[in-house]
Design an enzyme around this catalytic site. Structure first.
Site, PDB file in Angstrom:
ATOM      1  CG  HIS A 126      -3.666  -1.044  -1.925  1.00  0.00           C
ATOM      2  ND1 HIS A 126      -4.069   0.342  -1.983  1.00  0.00           N
ATOM      3  CD2 HIS A 126      -3.383  -1.354  -0.484  1.00  0.00           C
ATOM      4  CE1 HIS A 126      -4.123   0.638  -0.831  1.00  0.00           C
ATOM      5  NE2 HIS A 126      -3.814  -0.207   0.021  1.00  0.00           N
ATOM      6  CB  SER A 145      -0.830   0.064   1.053  1.00  0.00           C
ATOM      7  OG  SER A 145      -0.115   0.006   2.338  1.00  0.00           O
ATOM      8  CE  LYS A 171      -7.247  -0.230   0.638  1.00  0.00           C
ATOM      9  NZ  LYS A 171      -7.543   0.891   1.276  1.00  0.00           N
TER      10      LYS A 171
HETATM   11  C1  LIG Z   1      -3.292  -3.753   2.668  1.00  0.00           C
HETATM   12  C2  LIG Z   1      -4.529  -3.369   3.293  1.00  0.00           C
HETATM   13  N1  LIG Z   1      -5.579  -4.324   3.899  1.00  0.00           N
HETATM   14  C3  LIG Z   1      -6.341  -4.083   4.365  1.00  0.00           C
HETATM   15  C4  LIG Z   1      -7.014  -2.295   4.568  1.00  0.00           C
HETATM   16  C5  LIG Z   1      -8.040  -2.195   5.109  1.00  0.00           C
HETATM   17  O1  LIG Z   1      -9.032  -1.641   4.337  1.00  0.00           O
HETATM   18  P1  LIG Z   1     -10.241  -0.968   4.824  1.00  0.00           P
HETATM   19  O2  LIG Z   1      -9.971   0.491   4.505  1.00  0.00           O
HETATM   20  O3  LIG Z   1     -11.409  -1.355   3.654  1.00  0.00           O
HETATM   21  O4  LIG Z   1     -10.555  -1.386   6.202  1.00  0.00           O
HETATM   22  C6  LIG Z   1      -6.061  -1.632   3.932  1.00  0.00           C
HETATM   23  C7  LIG Z   1      -6.627  -0.142   4.003  1.00  0.00           C
HETATM   24  O5  LIG Z   1      -5.554   0.582   3.569  1.00  0.00           O
HETATM   25  C8  LIG Z   1      -4.800  -1.925   3.344  1.00  0.00           C
HETATM   26  O6  LIG Z   1      -4.270  -0.911   2.566  1.00  0.00           O
END
Ligand SMILES: Cc1ncc(COP(=O)(O)O)c(C=O)c1O
Length: 400
Positions: free
Chosen positions: A214, A186, A245
Site C-alpha cells: 500500500h 492495509s 494497487k
Molecule cells: C499488505 C498486502 N500484501 C499483499 C496483498 C496481496 O496483493 P494482491 O491483491 O496483489 O494479491 C495485499 C492485498 O490487499 C495487501 O494488502
C-alpha cells in the site's frame, strides 16, 4: 448423513443474520465501469472510494495502449509457469526495471501480491527457523508462514519494544530470524515505525522483509515506499509489493540486494506451480512503473485528497486511524451502525468498503475508504458531503 459443508453452518447462520440487517452488502456488483473512480452500482452512478487505485493508473491511456499492443502481439495468456514456457521477454524486462527503480541487485515478479508473500515467506524461512511478524500483517503473510512451516511469533502491532523482547528471547538459539512488517497497514493506513524496527533487527542480526503493497507509489520521494521515506532502505533485506494497487494491474514482486534471491525461483512452489502473468498485465505494469517515476504530481494529488478526507472525517468526529493516509478507516463497535453508515453512503452515491470482524485488526467493524489521485475535486467534495449526510443520519459514532 454428514455433509462436507456441515462445518460452514456457523458461517451460513452469520450470513443470514447479516443479510437481515443489510442485504445489499452481499450483492455489490460493479455493473458498469465508467472510470477508475466511478461505476454503476445498483443501477446508479457511484463514486468508488474503496479501491486501491492510488495513482488512478487503471485507466491511464499509456497503460491501456501498452496492454492492448501486448495482447495483440503476444496473446491473452502465457499458458505456462515461469519455470517452463511462461517467461517472456516482458517478464525479464519488468524484473530489470523494478531492480533498477528500487536500486537493488535483483527482482522477481510473481503472479499476484498474495503469491509474492506466499512464495517469499514459505521459501526463505522453513522448519527450525523463525518468523516474527507484526500482528496486523496481511493474510498473505500469515499464509506464507504456514506454507513454509517455520516457527511463527507475532509481535504487538507497531511495537518495536515487543519485537525486541521477542528477539532477545531467541538470542541463544542458533537460527535464522526473519522480521516482517508492512509499509502502510492495509486496514487503518498507519505507517510502521521502520527506523526503530531496523535498529532492533540490526542489533539482533535478524533479516527484515517489508511489504510495501500500500505504500509503493504513495510514500517516499520517488514513491518507493516507507523504507525510502524513513531513509532506511539499506536496513530492509527484502521488499515485497503488488501491482494491484498503485500500478493499477495485478501481480507481485520482491526486490533485494541479496545475490542469492534468484535461488527462490527454483525452491518456491508458488513461483513454480502457477502460470505466469499474462503479457498485457506485464505491459501495463511496465508502463505504470514509468509513470509512477515520471509523474510525482500524482502522488501530490493523492496526498491532497487523502488529507482532505482524513481532516473532514476527523472534524465530523468519526473514530479515524492515527494518521492521515490514502486509506481512511472509521472504527465502529456496533455492526448495525456500521451497516447504516455504509448503506447511507451508498444511497448518497459513494461506495466504501465495510470490513467486519474477524477480518479487522481489533474486532471492531471498519468503514474503510481509500482515495485516488484520479478523484476530481468535485468527486472529493461529493465524498465529503456523503459522509456529512450520514453523520447526521446516525447516532454519534463513538471513538473506540
Ligand atoms: C499488505 C498486502 N500484501 C499483499 C496483498 C496481496 O496483493 P494482491 O491483491 O496483489 O494479491 C495485499 C492485498 O490487499 C495487501 O494488502
Amino acid at each position: 448423513m454428514m455433509s462436507i459443508f456441515d462445518k460452514f453452518q456457523q458461517l451460513v447462520a452469520t450470513r443470514l443474520e447479516l443479510e437481515k440487517s443489510c442485504d445489499k452488502f452481499f450483492n455489490i456488483v460493479m455493473e458498469e465501469i465508467i472510470s477508475g473512480t466511478e461505476a454503476i452500482v445498483n443501477g446508479r452512478p457511484t463514486i468508488l472510494a474503496g479501491s486501491n487505485n492510488y495513482l488512478g493508473l487503471s485507466f491511464d491511456t499509456d497503460c491501456i495502449d501498452a496492454a492492448c499492443d501486448a495482447v495483440r502481439k503476444e496473446g491473452t495468456g502465457t499458458t505456462g509457469s515461469r519455470m517452463a514456457n511462461g517467461t517472456f521477454a516482458g517478464h525479464l524486462a519488468l524484473e530489470r526495471e523494478l531492480a533498477e527503480y528500487f536500486d537493488r541487485q535483483s527482482a522477481i515478479v510473481f503472479s499476484t501480491g498474495y503469491v509474492a508473500n506466499l512464495a517469499m515467506l514459505s521459501t526463505l524461512v522453513g522448519p527450525g527457523e523463525v518468523i516474527l511478524l507484526d500482528a496486523d500483517c496481511h493474510a498473505s503473510i500469515y499464509d506464507g508462514c504456514r506454507l513454509g512451516r517455520a516457527e511463527v511469533h507475532r509481535f504487538r502491532h507497531n511495537d518495536p519494544q515487543d519485537l525486541e523482547k521477542r528477539l532477545r528471547r531467541l538470542e541463544k538459539r542458533d537460527t535464522n530470524v526473519l522480521v516482517v512488517a508492512e509499509g502502510l497497514y492495509s486496514m487503518m493506513g498507519d505507517r510502521a515505525p521502520l527506523v526503530e524496527i531496523v535498529a532492533v533487527k540490526r542489533a539482533y542480526g535478524a533479516y527484515l522483509m517489508v511489504d510495501e503493497a500500500h505504500s509503493l507509489g504513495v510514500l517516499g520521494k520517488t514513491g518507493r515506499g516507507l523504507a525510502e521515506e524513513a531513509g532506511v532502505e539499506d536496513g530492509v533485506d527484502f521488499v515485497v509489493g503488488t501491482f494491484s494497487k498503485s500500478l493499477g494491474a495485478i501481480g507481485g514482486f520482491c526486490v533485494s540486494n541479496h545475490p542469492e534471491l534468484d535461488l527462490v525461483r527454483y525452491a518456491s512452489r508458488p513461483y513454480v506451480f502457477t502460470a505466469s502473468s499474462s503479457p498485457s498485465v506485464i505491459a501495463s505494469t511496465r508502463a505504470a512503473l514509468k509513470i509512477l517515476q515520471a509523474r510525482s504530481e500524482l502522488r501530490q494529488r493523492l496526498w491532497e485528497n487523502a488529507n482532505l478526507l482524513y481532516n473532514t472525517l476527523q472534524n465530523l468526529d468519526f473514530a479515524v486511524g492515527p494518521e492521515a493516509s490514502p486509506i481512511v478507516a472509521i472504527q465502529l463497535e456496533d455492526k448495525a451502525e456500521a451497516f447504516a453508515l455504509w448503506s447511507g453512503l451508498l444511497e448518497n452515491g459513494v461506495y466504501v468498503n465495510l470490513v467486519l470482524p474477524p477480518a479487522t485488526p481489533d474486532g471492531n467493524c471498519l468503514l474503510r475508504s481509500s482515495v485516488s489521485a484520479a478523484h476530481t475535486p468535485e468527486q472529493m467534495a461529493r465524498i465529503c458531503r456523503a459522509f456529512t449526510a450520514v453523520r447526521e443520519l446516525t447516532a454519534v459514532p463513538q471513538a473506540v
